[in-house]
Design an enzyme around this catalytic site. Structure first.
Site, PDB file in Angstrom:
ATOM      1  N   ASP A  11      66.227 135.547 119.651  1.00 40.25           N
ATOM      2  CA  ASP A  11      66.787 136.588 120.503  1.00 40.25           C
ATOM      3  C   ASP A  11      66.739 137.942 119.794  1.00 40.25           C
ATOM      4  O   ASP A  11      67.267 138.079 118.676  1.00 40.25           O
ATOM      5  CB  ASP A  11      68.252 136.222 120.806  1.00 40.25           C
ATOM      6  CG  ASP A  11      68.684 136.674 122.178  1.00 40.25           C
ATOM      7  OD1 ASP A  11      68.065 137.603 122.723  1.00 40.25           O
ATOM      8  OD2 ASP A  11      69.635 136.097 122.719  1.00 40.25           O
ATOM      9  N   ASP A  12      66.098 138.933 120.409  1.00 41.77           N
ATOM     10  CA  ASP A  12      66.115 140.323 119.911  1.00 41.77           C
ATOM     11  C   ASP A  12      65.386 140.526 118.580  1.00 41.77           C
ATOM     12  O   ASP A  12      65.733 141.438 117.827  1.00 41.77           O
ATOM     13  CB  ASP A  12      67.562 140.824 119.720  1.00 41.77           C
ATOM     14  CG  ASP A  12      68.311 141.008 121.030  1.00 41.77           C
ATOM     15  OD1 ASP A  12      67.831 140.523 122.064  1.00 41.77           O
ATOM     16  OD2 ASP A  12      69.377 141.644 121.017  1.00 41.77           O
ATOM     17  N   CYS A  50      66.992 139.972 127.996  1.00 43.37           N
ATOM     18  CA  CYS A  50      66.909 138.520 127.785  1.00 43.37           C
ATOM     19  C   CYS A  50      66.469 137.706 128.993  1.00 43.37           C
ATOM     20  O   CYS A  50      65.427 137.048 128.963  1.00 43.37           O
ATOM     21  CB  CYS A  50      68.260 137.994 127.311  1.00 43.37           C
ATOM     22  SG  CYS A  50      68.905 138.885 125.892  1.00 43.37           S
ATOM     23  N   HIS A 104      68.069 131.915 129.521  1.00 45.16           N
ATOM     24  CA  HIS A 104      69.320 132.665 129.449  1.00 45.16           C
ATOM     25  C   HIS A 104      70.359 131.883 130.245  1.00 45.16           C
ATOM     26  O   HIS A 104      70.089 131.495 131.389  1.00 45.16           O
ATOM     27  CB  HIS A 104      69.141 134.068 130.028  1.00 45.16           C
ATOM     28  CG  HIS A 104      70.289 134.966 129.732  1.00 45.16           C
ATOM     29  ND1 HIS A 104      70.397 135.662 128.550  1.00 45.16           N
ATOM     30  CD2 HIS A 104      71.410 135.246 130.436  1.00 45.16           C
ATOM     31  CE1 HIS A 104      71.531 136.347 128.553  1.00 45.16           C
ATOM     32  NE2 HIS A 104      72.162 136.105 129.675  1.00 45.16           N
ATOM     33  N   ASP A 300      62.198 136.920 122.517  1.00 48.74           N
ATOM     34  CA  ASP A 300      62.187 137.356 123.927  1.00 48.74           C
ATOM     35  C   ASP A 300      61.854 138.842 124.066  1.00 48.74           C
ATOM     36  O   ASP A 300      61.360 139.279 125.099  1.00 48.74           O
ATOM     37  CB  ASP A 300      63.490 136.988 124.656  1.00 48.74           C
ATOM     38  CG  ASP A 300      64.754 137.492 123.971  1.00 48.74           C
ATOM     39  OD1 ASP A 300      64.678 138.106 122.887  1.00 48.74           O
ATOM     40  OD2 ASP A 300      65.851 137.252 124.528  1.00 48.74           O
ATOM     41  N   HIS A 301      62.117 139.636 123.036  1.00 46.60           N
ATOM     42  CA  HIS A 301      61.767 141.072 123.012  1.00 46.60           C
ATOM     43  C   HIS A 301      62.224 141.625 121.676  1.00 46.60           C
ATOM     44  O   HIS A 301      62.769 140.884 120.845  1.00 46.60           O
ATOM     45  CB  HIS A 301      62.436 141.857 124.166  1.00 46.60           C
ATOM     46  CG  HIS A 301      63.856 141.462 124.377  1.00 46.60           C
ATOM     47  ND1 HIS A 301      64.845 141.769 123.478  1.00 46.60           N
ATOM     48  CD2 HIS A 301      64.453 140.722 125.350  1.00 46.60           C
ATOM     49  CE1 HIS A 301      65.991 141.249 123.890  1.00 46.60           C
ATOM     50  NE2 HIS A 301      65.776 140.595 125.023  1.00 46.60           N
TER      51      HIS A 301
END
Length: 522
Positions: A11-12, A50, A104, A300-301
């Site tokens: 995540d992130d 997300c 998510h 995810d990014h």
């Protein structure tokens, strides 16, 4: 017969990794994975938040097809009954397992992480997850706060642990079970960190003394950045430590010393994550499955760390959309691996010295929406067909294309992002492109600019990234019929990578861009 799949989603996580050239970070276990993998250095998410990103790459459809730009709808009801990557593997005889944050949670995955469609057994969520936003950060006054920067003593935490530690333990437990029952498996493991709040074991800060932490190279809001493109980082403004700084909305900068603390905590979180990855991959070795398990590692990014005066995700810039992406395929990205071989010995980030270069590296621009066909091809399954232009009624198809053909790079070589060729038109048209998008409620920063609900979206920023440029158009959008009107352009951005790699100097207004416009509309 057939490979297992271990699919790791973070995540992130932007590519602050040694294997991506970051000189400060200590990420020996992820770098060791990269040294046996095909590594893509220009991989991009389709929306930098997300739920939309995860639903997009897990279904192989873009956000305009999943119709999820926020957190509040389930694609099977709202858009179409699209198959997912794990569902496809399950239908092809795999046991599919989910640990941690893969989909998510919440309405966007039907409050069930899309079980039973996607998974053979109900997904595992760490029990410590529910304390993520509690007041567990001890301030200088001894009181507890809900801070953004939140180094903790794990033994003092509720349940004496943290979510990612629990997820690693569960994933290792499942690997041990899969070893004995000898069925092909698809195990997805989703890690929370470095997602905010940075509630991580405090010892990892020692790896990054504050005096070694710099500010972002461009910590100012670019002069020619359209106001619609700016993300006002509401997520972190709501944390107690940021709130106490009382910076004015939307453009006032955080104090330099606090910017350094945020950046330090992000790096510390990456090293904490690296330990989890190291333990997980070491367990794959230990159960004797490294020789027949594909490992995919991605995020995810990304997450802005002060670049353009921005924090968090919620934008179309590279810092928000670019992700790490690597594939370990025994016998393909490595020479054949014998059963029981130790491919991933655990490396301690506190003592490990030395770096490992990626086994193969491609600068080709690729998209996360390509994961579905790529994984199917690597596992020897039939590759889902390409989607027709409108595919709401099509259960199984892919809007991305398999990137396996980029894997044939000889060891230690870097595949350049574009081939040399004389006929410029042909080259341009064949150049790989990544599309991302981001919704906004208005032309100027609002309290809900970062995460507008569907009904409040008025503008969509469509962004096109090639090896040479990033071109973004902010156009009128109607949430009632999900339509973008490219005749009503609110703002534009154009950054040329060669002389502006950080995307600080928007030349949209002093460039003729009919050619770019045609390409993005097509």
């Amino acid at each position: 017969d057939g490979m297992n799949v271990l699919f790791v989603i973070v995540d992130d996580l932007r590519p602050v990794l040694g294997s991506y050239g970051d000189k400060l970070v200590k990420s020996p276990n992820i770098d060791q994975l990269a040294s046996q993998s095909m590594v893509f250095t220009n991989a991009y998410a389709q929306q930098a938040v997300c739920a939309p990103s995860r639903v997009s790459f897990l279904t192989g459809r873009r956000p305009d097809t999943t119709r999820l730009y926020d957190f509040y709808s389930y694609w099977r009801v709202h858009a179409g009954n699209y198959s997912t990557i794990p569902q496809y593997f399950k239908e092809n005889g795999y046991v599919t397992l989910s640990v941690g944050k893969v989909f998510h949670p919440g309405v966007s995955s039907n409050y069930s992480d899309d079980y039973p469609y996607s998974w053979s057994i109900p997904p595992f969520h760490p029990s410590a997850e529910k304390h993520e936003n509690d007041r567990t950060c001890r301030g200088k006054d001894g009181k507890l706060y809900a801070n953004l920067v939140c180094p903790v003593d794990v033994t003092e935490m509720p349940e004496g642990t943290l979510p990612d530690i629990q997820s690693t333990e569960e994933a290792i437990h499942l690997l041990n079970i899969m070893k004995t029952n000898r069925q092909k498996f698809f195990l997805a493991v989703g890690y929370h960190k470095p997602h905010s709040p940075r509630r991580d074991p405090q010892e990892f800060l020692k790896l990054y003394p504050l005096e070694n932490i710099t500010l972002a190279p461009d910590p100012w809001v670019p002069k020619k950045l359209p106001s619609v493109a700016y993300n006002p980082w509401m997520d972190i403004r709501q944390r107690d430590d940021v709130k106490a700084l009382n910076v004015s909305f939307p453009y006032e900068a955080l104090p330099d010393d606090f910017q350094r603390q945020i950046r330090q905590s992000y790096y510390a979180a990456v090293s904490y994550l690296d330990v989890q990855i190291g333990l997980l991959l070491n367990a794959l070795d230990y159960v004797g499955l490294s020789h027949n398990t594909i490992v995919v590692f991605t995020a995810d990014h990304g997450w802005s760390l002060g670049e353009h005066g921005e924090w968090a995700k919620y934008s179309n810039f590279d810092v928000a959309t670019r992700v790490p992406l690597m594939f370990y395929v025994p016998g393909m990205t490595t020479s054949p691996v014998s059963q029981g071989a130790r491919v991933f010995p655990y490396l301690d980030p506190f003592s490990h010295i030395g770096d490992s270069a990626p086994r193969g590296q491609s600068k080709k621009v690729v998209e996360l929406v390509s994961l579905f066909p790529t994984l199917a091809e690597l596992a020897g399954l039939q590759v889902p067909p390409a989607c027709p232009e409108r595919s709401f009624g099509v259960v199984l198809c892919a809007e991305g294309t398999s990137i396996v053909h980029y894997f044939n790079v000889s060891e230690g070589k870097v595949e350049e992002g574009k081939e040399g060729c004389d006929d410029t038109d042909r080259c341009v048209d064949e150049e790989p492109v990544a599309f991302s998008q981001y919704p906004r409620p208005a032309d100027t920063p609002q309290w809900n600019s970062d995460k507008p609900k569907l009904k409040d979206i008025r503008i969509m920023g469509y962004s096109m990234r090639t090896i040479d440029y990033r071109y973004t158009l902010w156009v009128q959008f109607d949430p009632n019929n999900f339509s973008a009107n490219f005749k009503d352009v609110h703002a534009g951005e154009l950054y040329m990578m060669e002389n502006d790699p950080n995307q600080d100097y928007n030349i949209y207004n002093n460039t003729s861009h009919g050619w770019f416009f045609k390409k993005i509309v097509d």
